[in-house]
Design a protein around this motif. Sequence first.
Motif, PDB file in Angstrom:
ATOM      1  N   THR A  14       0.744  -1.230   0.006  1.00 44.22           N
ATOM      2  CA  THR A  14       0.164  -0.091   0.158  1.00 44.22           C
ATOM      3  C   THR A  14       0.854   1.094   0.003  1.00 44.22           C
ATOM      4  O   THR A  14       0.294   2.376  -0.114  1.00 44.22           O
ATOM      5  N   VAL A  18       2.884   1.687  -2.294  1.00 44.14           N
ATOM      6  CA  VAL A  18       3.457   2.074  -3.863  1.00 44.14           C
ATOM      7  C   VAL A  18       2.466   3.212  -4.095  1.00 44.14           C
ATOM      8  O   VAL A  18       2.983   4.014  -5.009  1.00 44.14           O
ATOM      9  N   GLY A  19       1.052   3.153  -4.081  1.00 39.30           N
ATOM     10  CA  GLY A  19       0.265   3.881  -4.741  1.00 39.30           C
ATOM     11  C   GLY A  19       0.499   5.524  -4.463  1.00 39.30           C
ATOM     12  O   GLY A  19       0.682   6.231  -5.318  1.00 39.30           O
ATOM     13  N   LEU A  33       3.303   6.643  -6.499  1.00 41.85           N
ATOM     14  CA  LEU A  33       3.461   5.832  -7.961  1.00 41.85           C
ATOM     15  C   LEU A  33       4.009   6.936  -8.815  1.00 41.85           C
ATOM     16  O   LEU A  33       4.695   6.739  -9.727  1.00 41.85           O
ATOM     17  N   GLY A  36       2.747  -2.838  -9.196  1.00 45.23           N
ATOM     18  CA  GLY A  36       1.558  -3.238  -8.481  1.00 45.23           C
ATOM     19  C   GLY A  36       1.059  -4.846  -8.727  1.00 45.23           C
ATOM     20  O   GLY A  36       0.544  -5.277  -7.714  1.00 45.23           O
ATOM     21  N   TYR A  68      -6.619  -4.076  -4.552  1.00 47.30           N
ATOM     22  CA  TYR A  68      -5.486  -3.837  -5.274  1.00 47.30           C
ATOM     23  C   TYR A  68      -5.455  -2.693  -6.373  1.00 47.30           C
ATOM     24  O   TYR A  68      -4.186  -2.132  -6.595  1.00 47.30           O
ATOM     25  N   ASN A 110      -3.431   0.762  -5.866  1.00 44.37           N
ATOM     26  CA  ASN A 110      -2.293   1.438  -6.930  1.00 44.37           C
ATOM     27  C   ASN A 110      -2.761   2.642  -7.564  1.00 44.37           C
ATOM     28  O   ASN A 110      -1.872   3.443  -7.922  1.00 44.37           O
ATOM     29  N   TRP A 111      -4.021   2.556  -7.690  1.00 38.62           N
ATOM     30  CA  TRP A 111      -4.597   3.788  -8.951  1.00 38.62           C
ATOM     31  C   TRP A 111      -5.372   4.787  -8.210  1.00 38.62           C
ATOM     32  O   TRP A 111      -5.517   5.735  -8.965  1.00 38.62           O
ATOM     33  N   PRO A 145      -4.595  -4.064 -11.295  1.00 42.30           N
ATOM     34  CA  PRO A 145      -3.706  -2.736 -11.510  1.00 42.30           C
ATOM     35  C   PRO A 145      -3.172  -3.000 -12.837  1.00 42.30           C
ATOM     36  O   PRO A 145      -2.772  -1.753 -13.249  1.00 42.30           O
TER      37      PRO A 145
END
Length: 439
Positions: free
Chosen positions: A53, A55-56, A59, A77, A271, A275-276, A395
Amino acid sequence: MTDTPENSASDRPRNPDLPASDGPATPSGARQVTAAWCIVVLLIASCLRPALTTVGPALHLIGDDTGLGSGGLGLVGALPLLAFAILSPIVAIPAQRIGIERVVLVALAVLGLGILLRSTPGIGWLWVGTLLIGVGIATGNVLVPVIVKRDFSKHVSLMTGLYTAVLSVGAATASGITAPLSHTLPGSWRSALAIWAAVPLVCAVWWFFLTRATRRREYERSGSLAKAMTGSMPAIPSPAEPNASRKVSLLKSPLAWQVTIFMGLQSLIFYTAANWLPTVEASVGMDPATGGFHLFLMQLLGILGNLSVSFLAERRASQSWLAMIMAGFLIVALGGALILPQAAALWASFIGIGCGGSFSLSLAMIGLRTMSSAQTMKLSGMSQCLGYLMAALGPLLAGWFADVLGGWVMVIVILLALMVVHLIAGALAGRNRKIGATA
């Protein structure tokens, strides 16, 4: 606590030629349901989401630093989820050969190493570290439900709810502070992601000392890790399993597939959002800090879903009603995002409640829909293998579709349709049935 023949091989007599006793065995200190044992299982939960979590919120910084486009960032992701899918069916093999406690110890060390390598300069280390993170988390994802079923058999739903609540706290905390840390720490996003290696490494040290007696018995029986894993030692006999469940192929069981689809689609939406979500909100004019806060809110509200399921799941023999409520939160959230995107905080909260409750319920179903610990391990492997294979597409394909279609509206429409399938699968999987049992 009274052990059963379904418990792992370390609880059976050391002589493999002797039958397992049906009477109570003397558990090692690490197998007793003590406060320390509960805490360390929950501490493992706190290790299994921060690496994902974080990473998002970072990003866009990762993309700027590495030059990766939407497809590459989607793969960052998706790669851990692909590792989940590949490894979930085979985690049971080393667990049976050398014992669950030894495998979990190695997994925690691999997870900590992976987090550190991911933040090491060089695009190659980004991929190597991300893959190792997937390996470590995949192992914990499969084996923790087995530990819960084995050691907390009278309180499966409650312990699963607490486990997933702690998991959500770790995920929320990590996603909430990653963006500020990326702007304040030297090293930017690399330092903000690397600090989370401390959690699994500290957990590994505690696990090392708490499970010494159990691991010593496993060593006396199976020898060193290298000797056990190279095949020079015979595989540990599988735990005793009732004939009714042993004869059932999970791949031919509709109930097993219903649990798997319910888990997989919950993972896909979670996820994809993790990620997004900040990127989607940026596309409608929101700043990255607001998107990061909404991601934190989503993770935090997941605790409400976790705990509600833990207290309600076993109030009735069927959990279909609860599965449909949690899926309903996800359907309303995605529909609302299409109609009124300005209320992003509300929809993020609904996604958190729906995902948190669905995840906790899917883990509980792994125990509630099976007849033995051996069958639980098999269903855990199947549901997480195929479920995370579905989740990995989220993702990865979301970013690709957004590029091809020129926006996120059709991506949300597709996710909305999938959540209707999620509701149907949950309604079927929640019925009061067990795999292999006669109707």
